[in-house]
Scaffold this motif. Sequence first.
Motif, PDB file in Angstrom:
ATOM      1  N   ALA A   1       0.739  -1.189   0.170  1.00  0.00           N
ATOM      2  CA  ALA A   1      -0.046  -0.121  -0.113  1.00  0.00           C
ATOM      3  C   ALA A   1       0.775   1.313   0.010  1.00  0.00           C
ATOM      4  O   ALA A   1       0.438   2.181  -0.443  1.00  0.00           O
ATOM      5  N   ARG A   2       1.953   1.162   0.639  1.00  0.00           N
ATOM      6  CA  ARG A   2       2.846   2.542   0.792  1.00  0.00           C
ATOM      7  C   ARG A   2       4.063   2.642  -0.125  1.00  0.00           C
ATOM      8  O   ARG A   2       4.470   3.725  -0.450  1.00  0.00           O
ATOM      9  N   ALA A   3       4.594   1.563  -0.476  1.00  0.00           N
ATOM     10  CA  ALA A   3       5.776   1.751  -1.141  1.00  0.00           C
ATOM     11  C   ALA A   3       6.010   2.625  -2.366  1.00  0.00           C
ATOM     12  O   ALA A   3       6.970   3.358  -2.426  1.00  0.00           O
ATOM     13  N   ALA A   4       5.114   2.638  -3.198  1.00  0.00           N
ATOM     14  CA  ALA A   4       4.803   3.394  -4.376  1.00  0.00           C
ATOM     15  C   ALA A   4       4.952   4.788  -4.221  1.00  0.00           C
ATOM     16  O   ALA A   4       5.829   5.564  -4.988  1.00  0.00           O
ATOM     17  N   ARG A   5       4.596   5.468  -3.049  1.00  0.00           N
ATOM     18  CA  ARG A   5       4.727   6.776  -2.714  1.00  0.00           C
ATOM     19  C   ARG A   5       6.178   7.289  -2.398  1.00  0.00           C
ATOM     20  O   ARG A   5       6.334   8.358  -2.458  1.00  0.00           O
ATOM     21  N   LEU A   6       7.006   6.315  -2.124  1.00  0.00           N
ATOM     22  CA  LEU A   6       8.557   6.541  -1.994  1.00  0.00           C
ATOM     23  C   LEU A   6       9.238   6.707  -2.865  1.00  0.00           C
ATOM     24  O   LEU A   6      10.503   6.939  -3.002  1.00  0.00           O
ATOM     25  N   VAL A   7       8.812   6.265  -4.181  1.00  0.00           N
ATOM     26  CA  VAL A   7       9.589   6.238  -5.587  1.00  0.00           C
ATOM     27  C   VAL A   7       8.912   7.306  -6.541  1.00  0.00           C
ATOM     28  O   VAL A   7       7.683   7.182  -6.641  1.00  0.00           O
ATOM     29  N   HIS A   8       9.770   8.365  -7.001  1.00  0.00           N
ATOM     30  CA  HIS A   8       9.060   8.938  -8.319  1.00  0.00           C
ATOM     31  C   HIS A   8       9.175   8.296  -9.354  1.00  0.00           C
ATOM     32  O   HIS A   8       9.548   7.278  -9.675  1.00  0.00           O
ATOM     33  N   ALA A   9       7.737   8.362 -10.098  1.00  0.00           N
ATOM     34  CA  ALA A   9       7.495   7.535 -11.285  1.00  0.00           C
ATOM     35  C   ALA A   9       7.820   6.160 -11.147  1.00  0.00           C
ATOM     36  O   ALA A   9       8.383   5.331 -11.733  1.00  0.00           O
ATOM     37  N   PRO A  10       6.930   5.306 -10.164  1.00  0.00           N
ATOM     38  CA  PRO A  10       7.421   4.111  -9.767  1.00  0.00           C
ATOM     39  C   PRO A  10       6.988   3.334 -10.967  1.00  0.00           C
ATOM     40  O   PRO A  10       7.811   1.883 -10.859  1.00  0.00           O
TER      41      PRO A  10
END
Length: 270
Positions: free
Chosen positions: A155-164
């Motif tokens: 749920a949270r990981a994608a928010r930490l990466v630019h343009a995941p």
Amino acid sequence: MTGWQTHSAVGIEYLERPGEGPALVLLHGIGSQAASFTPLLPFLAPELRVIAWNAPGYGGSDPLAQDWPVAADYSRALERFLDALALPRVMLLGHSLGALMAASFAAARRERVARLTLAAPALGHGVPRGGQLSSAAQSRIDDLERLGAAALAEARAARLVHAPEQNPEALELVRAGMSRVTLPGYGQAARMLASGRLLDDAERLSVPTDVIVGAEDRVTPPDGARRAHDALRAAARGRFTLLPEAGHALYQQAPARFAAALELTPEPAA
């Protein structure tokens, strides 16, 4: 895990790449672990002795005794750890929540820090210990208890990466690290984040301090990092670096550019 050796000291599990030069100690963030720094390792000078701890309550490290620790409690754990490794003076890098720990330590033990780097620094929410948790901090604990670590990471990981969607390798690194968080360590870290006051410690710093942040960071946005840099005394104010096309997990998403932005020349001891 090429390049790392796994060790333990005073209840802290840590990874080390041996080197004959100065020691660089790496402190990870709230949803991460020591191994998150693996992508950075090839871009650091080979003579550096690189040490990445699993913070108290993470990996094989013992949790702290306090249910609601503050940054100074992690600072004291770090001091015991460095004492056990016979490291009187190090270069220190803290990412996100690790920046709160690093700044607390450097403010209290200036003679032990040759240079400080605050990467994507979390400012903290300023809640008194034992007070009402911020909704952001409480939701972290609730989500882990309700969903489990794997679902929390999903749920949270994608928010930490630019343009995941364009950076699947970085996304998977973040997701893998977050899927290993456990209680009570994660809950303790969330409470410390709630009580953190990075700007107060920044004003007390007297060691050379650099700030690095991703231009696309949505977790600890650049304006917060700029506030931390501006809070530093003139004598402590090092470089401010904005990394383009990088999110919160900047040393995983852009390790070569992150390493190039680091100032890893220790200042002479006073």
